[in-house]
Design an enzyme around this catalytic site. Sequence first.
Site, PDB file in Angstrom:
ATOM      1  N   ASN A 107       2.778  51.988  40.000  1.00  0.00           N
ATOM      2  CA  ASN A 107       2.920  53.407  40.345  1.00  0.00           C
ATOM      3  C   ASN A 107       2.537  54.238  39.120  1.00  0.00           C
ATOM      4  OD1 ASN A 107       3.845  56.005  40.784  1.00  0.00           O
ATOM      5  ND2 ASN A 107       5.801  55.385  41.672  1.00  0.00           N
ATOM      6  N   CYS A 148       5.033  62.766  41.117  1.00  0.00           N
ATOM      7  CA  CYS A 148       4.029  62.000  41.867  1.00  0.00           C
ATOM      8  C   CYS A 148       3.267  62.845  42.892  1.00  0.00           C
ATOM      9  CB  CYS A 148       4.684  60.799  42.532  1.00  0.00           C
ATOM     10  SG  CYS A 148       5.582  59.792  41.351  1.00  0.00           S
ATOM     11  N   HIS A 179      -0.196  58.343  47.749  1.00  0.00           N
ATOM     12  CA  HIS A 179       0.378  57.998  46.451  1.00  0.00           C
ATOM     13  C   HIS A 179       0.819  56.536  46.487  1.00  0.00           C
ATOM     14  CE1 HIS A 179       2.796  57.706  42.976  1.00  0.00           C
ATOM     15  NE2 HIS A 179       3.954  57.808  43.600  1.00  0.00           N
TER      16      HIS A 179
HETATM   17  N1  COA Z   1      13.928  41.932  39.705  1.00  0.00           N
HETATM   18  C1  COA Z   1      14.865  41.221  40.334  1.00  0.00           C
HETATM   19  N2  COA Z   1      15.925  41.768  40.954  1.00  0.00           N
HETATM   20  C2  COA Z   1      16.012  43.109  40.933  1.00  0.00           C
HETATM   21  C3  COA Z   1      15.071  43.916  40.276  1.00  0.00           C
HETATM   22  C4  COA Z   1      14.002  43.283  39.643  1.00  0.00           C
HETATM   23  N3  COA Z   1      13.035  43.945  38.991  1.00  0.00           N
HETATM   24  N4  COA Z   1      15.438  45.200  40.417  1.00  0.00           N
HETATM   25  C5  COA Z   1      16.559  45.220  41.146  1.00  0.00           C
HETATM   26  N5  COA Z   1      16.928  43.950  41.455  1.00  0.00           N
HETATM   27  C6  COA Z   1      18.069  43.486  42.213  1.00  0.00           C
HETATM   28  C7  COA Z   1      19.154  44.507  42.339  1.00  0.00           C
HETATM   29  O1  COA Z   1      19.987  44.488  41.194  1.00  0.00           O
HETATM   30  C8  COA Z   1      19.892  44.035  43.569  1.00  0.00           C
HETATM   31  O2  COA Z   1      20.734  42.983  43.216  1.00  0.00           O
HETATM   32  P1  COA Z   1      22.213  42.879  43.841  1.00  0.00           P
HETATM   33  O3  COA Z   1      21.983  42.760  45.313  1.00  0.00           O
HETATM   34  O4  COA Z   1      22.732  41.659  43.196  1.00  0.00           O
HETATM   35  O5  COA Z   1      22.874  44.152  43.451  1.00  0.00           O
HETATM   36  C9  COA Z   1      18.775  43.450  44.440  1.00  0.00           C
HETATM   37  O6  COA Z   1      17.660  43.226  43.557  1.00  0.00           O
HETATM   38  C10 COA Z   1      18.337  44.342  45.568  1.00  0.00           C
HETATM   39  O7  COA Z   1      18.167  45.642  45.054  1.00  0.00           O
HETATM   40  P2  COA Z   1      17.776  46.830  45.967  1.00  0.00           P
HETATM   41  O8  COA Z   1      17.708  48.072  45.137  1.00  0.00           O
HETATM   42  O9  COA Z   1      18.609  46.843  47.214  1.00  0.00           O
HETATM   43  O10 COA Z   1      16.302  46.383  46.361  1.00  0.00           O
HETATM   44  P3  COA Z   1      15.367  47.052  47.400  1.00  0.00           P
HETATM   45  O11 COA Z   1      14.952  46.056  48.390  1.00  0.00           O
HETATM   46  O12 COA Z   1      15.885  48.361  47.891  1.00  0.00           O
HETATM   47  O13 COA Z   1      14.101  47.383  46.496  1.00  0.00           O
HETATM   48  C11 COA Z   1      13.029  49.176  45.322  1.00  0.00           C
HETATM   49  C12 COA Z   1      14.206  48.237  45.375  1.00  0.00           C
HETATM   50  C13 COA Z   1      13.121  50.038  44.071  1.00  0.00           C
HETATM   51  C14 COA Z   1      11.749  48.358  45.254  1.00  0.00           C
HETATM   52  C15 COA Z   1      13.043  50.054  46.602  1.00  0.00           C
HETATM   53  O14 COA Z   1      14.288  50.715  46.729  1.00  0.00           O
HETATM   54  C16 COA Z   1      11.958  51.070  46.635  1.00  0.00           C
HETATM   55  O15 COA Z   1      10.823  50.759  46.812  1.00  0.00           O
HETATM   56  N6  COA Z   1      12.295  52.364  46.480  1.00  0.00           N
HETATM   57  C17 COA Z   1      11.333  53.409  46.331  1.00  0.00           C
HETATM   58  C18 COA Z   1      10.938  53.476  44.883  1.00  0.00           C
HETATM   59  C19 COA Z   1       9.752  54.337  44.636  1.00  0.00           C
HETATM   60  O16 COA Z   1       8.754  54.187  45.278  1.00  0.00           O
HETATM   61  N7  COA Z   1       9.866  55.244  43.689  1.00  0.00           N
HETATM   62  C20 COA Z   1       8.848  56.095  43.250  1.00  0.00           C
HETATM   63  C21 COA Z   1       8.600  57.152  44.250  1.00  0.00           C
HETATM   64  S1  COA Z   1       7.402  58.251  43.676  1.00  0.00           S
END
Ligand code: COA
Length: 324
Positions: A281, A111, A251
């Site tokens: 993304n 990215c 980004h």
């Molecule tokens: N739909 C519904 N539930 C989902 C899901 C989806 N698509 N994906 C994950 N979950 C669930 C998880 O399993 C978890 O359930 P649990 O509590 O029963 O285990 C719950 O949602 C919370 O997951 P968590 O990973 O703690 O969510 P979060 O608030 O941290 O959000 C991201 C997850 C990925 C959105 C967040 O971590 C993020 O934005 N990270 C950066 C990712 C990114 O930008 N990457 C590219 C960089 S270039």
Amino acid sequence: MAITIKGTGSSLPKKVLTNFDLEKMVDTSDAWIRERTGMSERHIAENETVASLATEAAKKALADAGKDAADVDMIIVATCTGEVMVPSTACKVQAEIGADNAVAFDINSACSGFLFALQTAGAYIASGMHKNALVIGAEVLSSIINWEDRSTCVLFGDGAGAVFVENCEEEGRGILSMAQGSSGSKGGVLYFRKREADPDKEDEYEGKDAFVHMNGAEVYKFAVRQVPECIEKALADAGVKAADVDLFVLHQANIRIIEAISKRLGAGMEHFPVNIDKTGNTSSASIPLLLDELNRSGRIKAGDTVVLSGFGGGLTYGACVMKW
Ligand code: COA
């Protein structure tokens, strides 16, 4: 010698995949995706390829700059999802547009790819070796997504963006400063592995899931700490205050990351344009896609102070400050 952006272009696949479509594919909901990421829909390639998207974006950037393909000295494509490893996507673009006088090569920096490609073009042009470049970010991430993994498949989209840059003699114009960095020891936090990778081959990721692997929480922490630091370094080098920046073109990974960066820099969200709701993304394509949108809508104007910043797999990060 600085470089300046003379033209922009972009290309998105025709097919749109909405959060409601994803609800039918995995256990997720429109509300969860919008709340956690800011995304509503993304474009997914069906008949398009990385090379065809990159080519269309490149043609539009050339037209916007009023240049012919024969004028192009260098083509750099940032991508981590090219159809084949060799030839490079940049060489395919060169052939498609007929830029026979150009040197063409790819950069893979996930990215941060577009930022690193732009900085590479800047360094070449500053050295006097070349006078101009087409810099392109293009991805078909849908080709490496595991469509059964709800934690990653909702996040990504396909597309391409391009800029035409050339040397700029005018003092205080164009790219004023560049900063970049990598943290290779954190590579396991976010990695892409091709579907056709040999499952019997031993490597450091053996036993982990294929395709896109991401520790979302670690990526989030990295982005909200490292990116503002990198931007602050680029601002200090350019002698510009965050308060004087018109637009931060970041980004488009996640709206919450962008909001956290805006808070850390003390600059309001009105200075952080987003299109993540419509594109998801798109990795190395996201910055030039957004730049093209801002350029074509007139939101970005001559004389504006603009910060570009990319971050992601590697881990890698970069920023530059420019006078549009
Ligand atoms: N739909 C519904 N539930 C989902 C899901 C989806 N698509 N994906 C994950 N979950 C669930 C998880 O399993 C978890 O359930 P649990 O509590 O029963 O285990 C719950 O949602 C919370 O997951 P968590 O990973 O703690 O969510 P979060 O608030 O941290 O959000 C991201 C997850 C990925 C959105 C967040 O971590 C993020 O934005 N990270 C950066 C990712 C990114 O930008 N990457 C590219 C960089 S270039």
